[in-house]
Design a protein around this motif. Structure first.
Motif, short mmCIF file in Angstrom:
data_model
loop_
_atom_site.label_atom_id
_atom_site.label_comp_id
_atom_site.label_asym_id
_atom_site.label_seq_id
_atom_site.Cartn_x
_atom_site.Cartn_y
_atom_site.Cartn_z
N ARG A 204 35.97 54.11 37.82
CA ARG A 204 34.69 53.32 38.00
C ARG A 204 33.24 54.40 37.95
NH1 ARG A 204 37.89 52.55 42.91
NH2 ARG A 204 36.95 54.53 43.77
N TRP B 184 34.60 43.78 32.95
CA TRP B 184 34.70 43.03 34.09
C TRP B 184 36.17 42.22 33.95
CZ3 TRP B 184 30.25 43.73 31.33
CH2 TRP B 184 29.24 44.11 32.44
N ALA C 85 35.32 41.30 38.25
CA ALA C 85 35.35 42.67 38.94
C ALA C 85 35.20 43.79 37.91
CB ALA C 85 36.58 42.96 39.93
N SER C 86 34.22 44.81 38.14
CA SER C 86 33.91 45.74 37.28
C SER C 86 34.62 46.93 37.25
CB SER C 86 32.49 45.73 37.62
OG SER C 86 32.09 47.00 37.28
N VAL C 87 34.82 47.40 36.03
CA VAL C 87 35.50 48.73 35.84
C VAL C 87 34.93 49.28 34.67
CG1 VAL C 87 37.88 48.55 37.26
CG2 VAL C 87 37.53 47.95 34.58
N LEU D 259 43.56 53.37 39.54
CA LEU D 259 42.78 53.58 38.28
C LEU D 259 42.40 55.16 38.38
CD1 LEU D 259 40.52 50.48 37.92
CD2 LEU D 259 42.75 50.92 36.99
#
Lengths: 209, 213
Positions: B23, B160, B164-166, B211
Motif C-alpha cells: 500500500r 485496482w 480495491a487499491s494496491v 502483501l
C-alpha cells in the motif's frame, strides 16, 4: 444469541473517490472519534441476509430484517467469544452461513481452529480480513462514518449513515448530496465483489465510484 | 559479452523481474523518479483495464486479457529471488475451441470442460470462466508510471483489483545484477518478490499470505 442494540437502518457506499461527500460530512460535523480495528468476515456466496464477523475474538451476526426506500435494516446479535462450542457453531453459525455444517472433531474451537478446520476447506465459504480506520461523526443525531479499510491488504473507502429511524437516514443522505439512484452496498456485498464471489456491476471501477 | 541495451516498450530476450505489491511505496517511487534517466513520453503514464484469469490449481501460468486479446506467460525459473517469465501463447477473440482445449485450459491446470462450439467470443469465454469452480476472472485496472533505473525497466503503478487499491513497484531486465542494484538503490532490499498472480490471489482470499506492507 444476545441482542446487542436496536436494529438500525443503514445506507453505505464503497469507493475510491468519496472526497466530495467526506468534505460535506466534515463541514456538517466535527469528528468525534477514530477507531482502528481488525475484523474477520465470513462470506458465503448464497447468503445475502446475514453479516457475520469476528472482532477481537467475538463473533456477531447482523440479520437483514427489512429494506425500506433503498435502506437496509440490520438486527445485530452477539454469538459469543471464542473458543466457541461445537454446538453453537453447528446450530447458529452454519445455519447463518447457509451451508451444511461439517463433522466436528472437537467440543469447542478457538478462532484459529474454527477458520482452519471448519471454514478454509469449504469451497462455498471464504474469509476476508478487514482492517478499518473508522472516523465517527454525528449529523443531526444520525451516526455517520467515514472509514478507510483494507480488504486482504487492498484499500478502499466506505461511508455509512445509520439510524433506527429510516427517514433520518434519508434526510442526511440527501443533505450529503447522495443521489437516489446510488446503490446501497453493505459490507458482505462489497467484500464479495472485491473477492470475486459475485459478479461486478459495470460501475464497479476505480474511477467511477 | 556486452549486455543488450534495454529499451522500454521494445521486445528483448527474456527478462528477469522483481515486483512487489503493498500500500505504501512512496519512498521507492520517489527514488525511482530521481534515479531514472529520461524515458519516452509514451511511458510516462499509461492506463489499462485487464482481466486476469486466476486458477486455484496453478501458479506458473499467468493469463490476462486486454482489449480482446489473451496473453499467457509461463514461469521459467527463479534466480536469486528474481523471476523469469516467458510468453506461452497469444490469441485474439474469437478463439477456436481447439486452442482453448489444447493450450488455454491446460495452462489453467484445471478440468477441461466440454466445448460445443467451434470458436468462442470473449463473452462466451468469460461465461465459461464464471461457471468453472476453480477459475475466476479478476478485473485489474492499472495506472502505470514508467522509469529506467540502472538500465532496468522500472515502474510504479496504482492497481485496482476488483476495485480495491494496491501499489506495485518493479524492476526488470535481462541482467540480474542490474535488478539487484536497483532493488538496493530503491530501498527495497529484503522486500518479498510478489508477482501479479500472487498479489491477486492474496487480495481475493485464495492465499492467506499478506502483501509486502
Amino acid at each position: 444469541m444476545i441482542k446487542t442494540q436496536n436494529p438500525r437502518y443503514e445506507f453505505r457506499i464503497f469507493g475510491n473517490h468519496l472526497e466530495k461527500i467526506e468534505k460535506q460530512i466534515r463541514e456538517m460535523a466535527k469528528e468525534e472519534q477514530t477507531r482502528i480495528m481488525t475484523s474477520v468476515y465470513l462470506l458465503a456466496s448464497g447468503n445475502p441476509k446475514n453479516n457475520i464477523k469476528i472482532r477481537e475474538g467475538v463473533m456477531d451476526i447482523k440479520v437483514l430484517e427489512d429494506e425500506h426506500e433503498g435502506l437496509e435494516q440490520w438486527d445485530p446479535f452477539l454469538v459469543g467469544e471464542f473458543p466457541l462450542k461445537a454446538e453453537t457453531i453447528k446450530n447458529v453459525i452454519f445455519p447463518a452461513l447457509g451451508v451444511h455444517y461439517p463433522a466436528f472433531e472437537r467440543d469447542e474451537y478457538t478462532l484459529e481452529q474454527f477458520v482452519d478446520e471448519l471454514i478454509s476447506g469449504d469451497p462455498d465459504l471464504s474469509v476476508a480480513y478487514v482492517m478499518k480506520k473508522r472516523h465517527g461523526y454525528t449529523i443531526k443525531n444520525v451516526i455517520t462514518e467515514v472509514a478507510e479499510i483494507k480488504v486482504n491488504g487492498a484499500s478502499i473507502k466506505t461511508i455509512c449513515i445509520e439510524s433506527e429511524n429510516p427517514s433520518k437516514v434519508l434526510k442526511i443522505k440527501a443533505k450529503l448530496g447522495i443521489e437516489k439512484n446510488v446503490e446501497n452496498v453493505n459490507y458482505p456485498l462489497a467484500l464479495k465483489r472485491i473477492m470475486g464471489l459475485v459478479s461486478l456491476p459495470e460501475n464497479w471501477k476505480s474511477e467511477s465510484f | 559479452m556486452a549486455k543488450e541495451a534495454l529499451k522500454i516498450g521494445e521486445i528483448s530476450k527474456p527478462r528477469f523481474e522483481f515486483r512487489t505489491f503493498g500500500r505504501d511505496f512512496d519512498n521507492a517511487a520517489y527514488l525511482m523518479s530521481r534515479l531514472s534517466v529520461p524515458v519516452p513520453e509514451k511511458v510516462w503514464e499509461r492506463t489499462s483495464e485487464e482481466f486476469y484469469i486466476v486458477s486455484k490449481t496453478n501458479d506458473i501460468n499467468n493469463t490476462k486479457i486486454r482489449d480482446g486479446k489473451m496473453d499467457i506467460k509461463t514461469f521459467v525459473q527463479e534466480v536469486d529471488g528474481l523471476e523469469q517469465w516467458n510468453p506461452l501463447m497469444k490469441a485474439e477473440f474469437p478463439i477456436k475451441a481447439e486452442t482453448l482445449k489444447k493450450e488455454v485450459y491446460p495452462a489453467f491446470m484445471v478440468d477441461i470442460p466440454s466445448f460445443d462450439k467451434e470458436s468462442y467470443t470473449y463473452d462466451e469465454f468469460m461465461e465459461m470462466i464464471k461457471n468453472h469452480p476453480d477459475l475466476q476472472a479478476v478485473k485489474v485496472e492499472k495506472q502505470r508510471y514508467g522509469y529506467m533505473v540502472n538500465d532496468t525497466i522500472c515502474e510504479v503503478a496504482n492497481v485496482w483489483i476488483n476495485g480495491a487499491s494496491v501499489v506495485t513497484v518493479n524492476s526488470e531486465s535481462t541482467e540480474l545484477e542490474d535488478i539487484k542494484k536497483t532493488i538496493n538503490d530503491l530501498g527495497l532490499e529484503g522486500v518479498e518478490n510478489i508477482n501479479y498472480l500472487q498479489a491477486i490471489k492474496r487480495v481475493i482470499g485464495w492465499s492467506d499470505k499478506s502483501l509486502a506492507n
